[in-house]
Design a protein around this motif. Structure first.
Motif, mmCIF file in Angstrom:
data_model
loop_
_atom_site.group_PDB
_atom_site.id
_atom_site.type_symbol
_atom_site.label_atom_id
_atom_site.label_comp_id
_atom_site.label_asym_id
_atom_site.label_seq_id
_atom_site.Cartn_x
_atom_site.Cartn_y
_atom_site.Cartn_z
ATOM 1 N N TRP A 43 0.824 -1.217 0.000
ATOM 2 C CA TRP A 43 0.000 0.000 0.000
ATOM 3 C C TRP A 43 0.855 1.262 0.000
ATOM 4 C CZ3 TRP A 43 0.466 3.622 3.790
ATOM 5 C CH2 TRP A 43 1.073 3.219 4.984
ATOM 6 N N GLN A 44 1.966 1.230 0.737
ATOM 7 C CA GLN A 44 2.847 2.392 0.816
ATOM 8 C C GLN A 44 3.593 2.582 -0.505
ATOM 9 O OE1 GLN A 44 5.733 2.150 3.968
ATOM 10 N NE2 GLN A 44 5.923 4.358 4.108
ATOM 11 N N ARG A 50 2.603 5.149 -7.420
ATOM 12 C CA ARG A 50 1.397 5.009 -8.245
ATOM 13 C C ARG A 50 1.356 3.739 -9.078
ATOM 14 N NH1 ARG A 50 -1.016 10.314 -8.296
ATOM 15 N NH2 ARG A 50 -0.322 11.133 -6.300
ATOM 16 N N LEU A 51 2.194 2.777 -8.730
ATOM 17 C CA LEU A 51 2.193 1.443 -9.328
ATOM 18 C C LEU A 51 2.330 0.441 -8.195
ATOM 19 C CD1 LEU A 51 4.868 1.805 -12.192
ATOM 20 C CD2 LEU A 51 2.397 1.777 -12.493
#
Length: 197
Positions: A43-44, A50-51
């Motif tokens: 998630w981080q 953004r991928l």
């Protein structure tokens, strides 16, 4: 004469030892960065770049095999791509990205330039405006099915990319959010393989 020769030899040996020590330090720093990348939660990673990690590795493989982008002794191809992705995703100053990836601003600038050039080399494979009426119809149907929005074959959006305060026309570049920027507009058409609208 022999004392001077000995002094020169010792100086040369010392310089060589410092060079080897610097190389070992740079290699260790590179290994530490790669270990850190593996430890970042998914998630981080997605929030910063953004991928997801799988897409990131796929992009790196694509760039490695189909462009002129290469890693160096001190900066792996992956780190160059991460640095550029971080800059693209955050729309920030290079200095802020430099602090995050523990590089100097000049190195960040070089990474961004090299990765952008490499992405441009393969952009035609991924960015294509629909050429046929069949392609356009399929996209229109996808937008309508998902968003109940008829007749759409693409999307347009704008973002403010921060810049250093210009010397002239300062007010022309000062935005409503309180900083100097360029207003960048993008047109997106969804035609990627396997992509869903």
């Amino acid at each position: 004469m022999s004392r001077m020769w000995t002094a020169l030899m010792l100086e040369a040996a010392d310089a060589e030892a410092k060079k080897m020590s610097r190389q070992r330090m740079l290699l260790q720093r590179l290994k530490n960065r790669e270990r850190l990348l593996q430890k970042i939660p998914e998630w981080q990673f997605r929030a910063h770049y953004r991928l997801n990690k799988e897409e990131f590795h796929s992009l790196c493989d694509e760039l490695r095999h189909n462009t002129s982008l290469k890693g160096s002794k001190t900066t792996s191809l992956e780190l160059k791509v991460l640095t550029a992705l971080n800059f693209y995703a955050m729309g920030s100053y290079q200095k802020g990205v430099a602090n995050e990836v523990h590089m100097n601003q000049k190195s960040v600038s070089r990474c961004i330039r090299e990765v952008t050039k490499a992405l441009n080399e393969i952009s035609n494979k991924w960015i294509q405006f629909p050429q046929t009426s069949t392609q356009r119809t399929k996209i229109k149907q996808g937008f309508y099915t998902k968003f109940n929005f008829p007749g759409v074959i693409g999307a347009i959006d704008c973002t403010h990319v921060a810049i250093v305060r210009p010397a002239a026309d300062v007010l022309c570049f000062y935005n409503r959010k309180g900083f100097h920027s360029l207003n960048v507009q993008m047109v997106t058409v969804v035609t990627l393989k396997g992509a869903t609208l």
